[in-house]
Design an enzyme around this catalytic site. Structure first.
Site, short mmCIF file in Angstrom:
data_model
loop_
_atom_site.label_atom_id
_atom_site.label_comp_id
_atom_site.label_asym_id
_atom_site.label_seq_id
_atom_site.Cartn_x
_atom_site.Cartn_y
_atom_site.Cartn_z
N GLU A 36 0.83 -1.21 0.00
CA GLU A 36 0.00 0.00 0.00
C GLU A 36 0.87 1.25 0.00
O GLU A 36 1.80 1.37 0.78
CB GLU A 36 -0.89 -0.03 1.26
CG GLU A 36 -2.26 0.52 1.03
CD GLU A 36 -3.06 -0.31 0.03
OE1 GLU A 36 -3.16 0.13 -1.13
OE2 GLU A 36 -3.58 -1.37 0.41
N ASP A 39 3.15 2.25 -4.79
CA ASP A 39 3.19 2.34 -6.26
C ASP A 39 3.76 3.67 -6.76
O ASP A 39 4.35 3.70 -7.82
CB ASP A 39 1.86 1.96 -6.92
CG ASP A 39 0.72 2.91 -6.66
OD1 ASP A 39 0.82 3.77 -5.76
OD2 ASP A 39 -0.30 2.79 -7.36
N LEU A 128 -12.25 0.32 -4.22
CA LEU A 128 -12.17 -0.94 -4.97
C LEU A 128 -11.97 -0.68 -6.47
O LEU A 128 -12.13 -1.57 -7.29
CB LEU A 128 -13.43 -1.78 -4.71
CG LEU A 128 -13.66 -2.09 -3.21
CD1 LEU A 128 -15.00 -2.79 -3.00
CD2 LEU A 128 -12.53 -2.95 -2.65
N GLU A 163 -6.52 9.12 -16.27
CA GLU A 163 -6.97 9.52 -14.91
C GLU A 163 -6.09 10.64 -14.35
O GLU A 163 -6.58 11.57 -13.72
CB GLU A 163 -6.99 8.30 -13.98
CG GLU A 163 -7.65 8.62 -12.65
CD GLU A 163 -8.34 7.43 -11.97
OE1 GLU A 163 -8.50 6.38 -12.61
OE2 GLU A 163 -8.72 7.58 -10.80
N ASP A 175 -4.02 0.21 -10.07
CA ASP A 175 -5.43 -0.13 -10.27
C ASP A 175 -5.71 -0.55 -11.71
O ASP A 175 -6.40 -1.54 -11.96
CB ASP A 175 -6.32 1.07 -9.91
CG ASP A 175 -6.14 1.52 -8.48
OD1 ASP A 175 -5.45 0.80 -7.72
OD2 ASP A 175 -6.68 2.58 -8.12
P1 ADP Z 1 -13.03 4.25 -6.70
O1 ADP Z 1 -12.22 4.10 -7.94
O2 ADP Z 1 -12.28 3.90 -5.46
O3 ADP Z 1 -14.35 3.54 -6.76
P2 ADP Z 1 -13.08 6.97 -7.57
O4 ADP Z 1 -13.48 8.24 -6.90
O5 ADP Z 1 -11.71 6.86 -8.12
O6 ADP Z 1 -13.38 5.80 -6.52
O7 ADP Z 1 -14.08 6.68 -8.75
C1 ADP Z 1 -15.48 6.76 -8.55
C2 ADP Z 1 -16.11 7.54 -9.71
O8 ADP Z 1 -16.11 6.69 -10.88
C3 ADP Z 1 -17.55 7.89 -9.50
O9 ADP Z 1 -17.67 9.12 -8.80
C4 ADP Z 1 -18.05 8.01 -10.92
O10 ADP Z 1 -17.68 9.26 -11.49
C5 ADP Z 1 -17.27 6.94 -11.63
N1 ADP Z 1 -18.06 5.70 -11.70
C6 ADP Z 1 -17.87 4.55 -11.01
N2 ADP Z 1 -18.81 3.62 -11.34
C7 ADP Z 1 -19.60 4.20 -12.26
C8 ADP Z 1 -20.75 3.77 -13.01
N3 ADP Z 1 -21.26 2.55 -12.84
N4 ADP Z 1 -21.30 4.64 -13.89
C9 ADP Z 1 -20.79 5.88 -14.04
N5 ADP Z 1 -19.73 6.34 -13.38
C10 ADP Z 1 -19.13 5.53 -12.50
MG MG Z 2 -10.46 5.20 -8.38
#
Ligand code: ADP
Ligand code: MG
Length: 387
Positions: A36, A39, A128, A163, A175
């Site tokens: 953790e 990276d 996740l 990203e 990731d």
């Molecule tokens: P993590 O990657 O840990 O889940 P992040 O903040 O990096 O958290 O990414 C989450 C974001 O990804 C959400 O706020 C949204 O913008 C996008 N996202 C995730 N799943 C979906 C989905 N099923 N449809 C649209 N956007 C999504």
């Molecule tokens: Mg993320």
């Protein structure tokens, strides 16, 4: 990933766009077993893919138009022009798939548009990697449809660039590589410096164990700023020690390195976490490769203590999961992901799943906390075409 999901997603694509998709792809979220905050220090990580995936139905377009739709967001498809994609301009979910198209085009690949409809079972914002799943599923679809011939690690690089630059989130390479490259029944030992990787057998069910993910449902608002601070502190440590990255401080020379940092107390703690964490990843790899799977439990616990006490990114809820799980018989447990909330992982004997789950749920209830979401994480396949 059942065919049923691919069919539903394809059917919805047809309703939205009035044509059949050219294919359906899936890309998973991930959990990091160990490694953790290593990276961005050129170190080692060891994620495995979740059974939860983002699934996308996609068709090419040759008119420069990109249409994006998520079944999980209540809105009509968003329509963009690929030539107009500009880093930092989009603050919505569409920045993830758009960023991938932008990164592909920036790298010289001729992507002339697409219609995309997707849905995801990866919990969002739970540490996740739902974001990487979105990026990788779109990248893989376009790689196939436009015959770009890019390999998994190359797609991961492009997604990371999307990203970092397009979305504006300073994430490492773990990731996206996990989502693109993991294999079922394995964890991925990844060297984030040269991106070399090795699939490490990690079939817990065959050995009578389970790995639980406990999503604390906590997302601290200051986590991004804290991430930046830790990153800057690690860079300062590397500079003070005269190395390119903390990866270059050998474990055997840690004490000497800490001494050289003198009264830089905070930097010393960060350096100690990163250097010991790299060593823990190597230890877990050798334990798994020699079939001594239960022995990784204490290494996970050491990793948690290091993140809590030295890196200082745990929180009350994550500590509660780890302490309660260990007190109720778990083999090991630690927070996973960026910290300040998100999820913890718990390694348990199969027979103890219910006891440990209930103990954690009861502890949250007793502390008046939102009920956590607990699920079993089976090491699953990386990104692939499913329809
Ligand atoms: P993590 O990657 O840990 O889940 P992040 O903040 O990096 O958290 O990414 C989450 C974001 O990804 C959400 O706020 C949204 O913008 C996008 N996202 C995730 N799943 C979906 C989905 N099923 N449809 C649209 N956007 C999504
Ligand atoms: Mg993320």
């Amino acid at each position: 990933m059942g065919e049923a999901v691919a069919e539903t997603v394809g059917e919805r694509f047809r309703e939205l766009y009035g044509a059949v998709p050219e294919g359906v792809w899936a890309a998973p979220g991930r959990v990091n077993l160990i490694g953790e905050h290593t990276d961005y220090n050129d170190g080692f990580v060891m994620p495995f893919a979740l059974p939860h995936t983002a699934v996308a139905a996609v068709a090419r377009r040759d008119d420069g138009v990109l249409r994006l739709h998520s079944a999980d967001i209540a809105a009509d498809p968003v329509e963009l022009r690929v030539a107009d994609l500009t880093p930092g301009s989009d603050k919505a979910w569409t920045a993830y798939p758009s960023g991938v198209v932008w990164a592909l085009r920036e790298a010289g690949h001729e992507v002339t548009g697409a219609d995309v409809h997707l849905t995801s079972t990866v919990p969002s914002g739970a540490g996740l990697s739902s974001s990487a799943a979105l990026e990788v599923v779109v990248a893989l679809a376009l790689n196939d449809l436009y015959s770009l011939g890019l390999r998994g690690w190359q797609l991961a690089r492009l997604c990371q660039r999307a990203e970092n630059v397009y979305v504006g989130a300073p994430v490492g390479i773990m990731d996206q590589t996990a989502s693109a490259c993991c294999e079922a029944g394995h964890a991925l030992f990844l060297d984030t410096r040269d991106l070399s990787q090795r699939q490490i057998p990690f079939d817990l069910a065959a050995e009578g164990m389970r790995l639980l993910v406990v999503d604390t449902r906590v997302k601290h608002s200051h986590s991004e700023g804290e991430y930046g601070k830790r990153r800057a502190g690690c860079e300062k440590g590397a500079a003070l020690l005269g190395v390119d990255a903390l990866r270059d401080v050998p474990y055997a020379e840690l004490d000497a390195a800490l001494e050289r940092l003198g009264d830089e107390e905070e930097v010393r703690r960060l350096v100690r976490h990163v250097v010991t964490e790299d060593e823990r990843v190597e230890r877990v790899v050798s334990l798994l490769e020699s079939g001594d799977t239960r022995a990784i439990g204490p290494v996970l616990v050491e990793g948690h203590a290091s993140l809590r006490d030295d890196f200082r990114i745990s929180c009350r809820e994550l500590d509660l999961v780890v302490d309660t799980a260990l007190a109720s018989g778990a083999l090991g447990a630690r927070m996973t992901g960026g910290g300040f909330g998100g999820s913890a992982i718990v390694l348990v004997e199969a027979a103890d799943v219910d006891t440990v789950t209930k103990a954690v749920e009861d502890a949250f209830a007793a502390a008046d906390l939102t009920a956590p979401r607990v699920f079993e994480a089976v090491p699953s396949a990386g990104a692939r075409r499913v329809g």
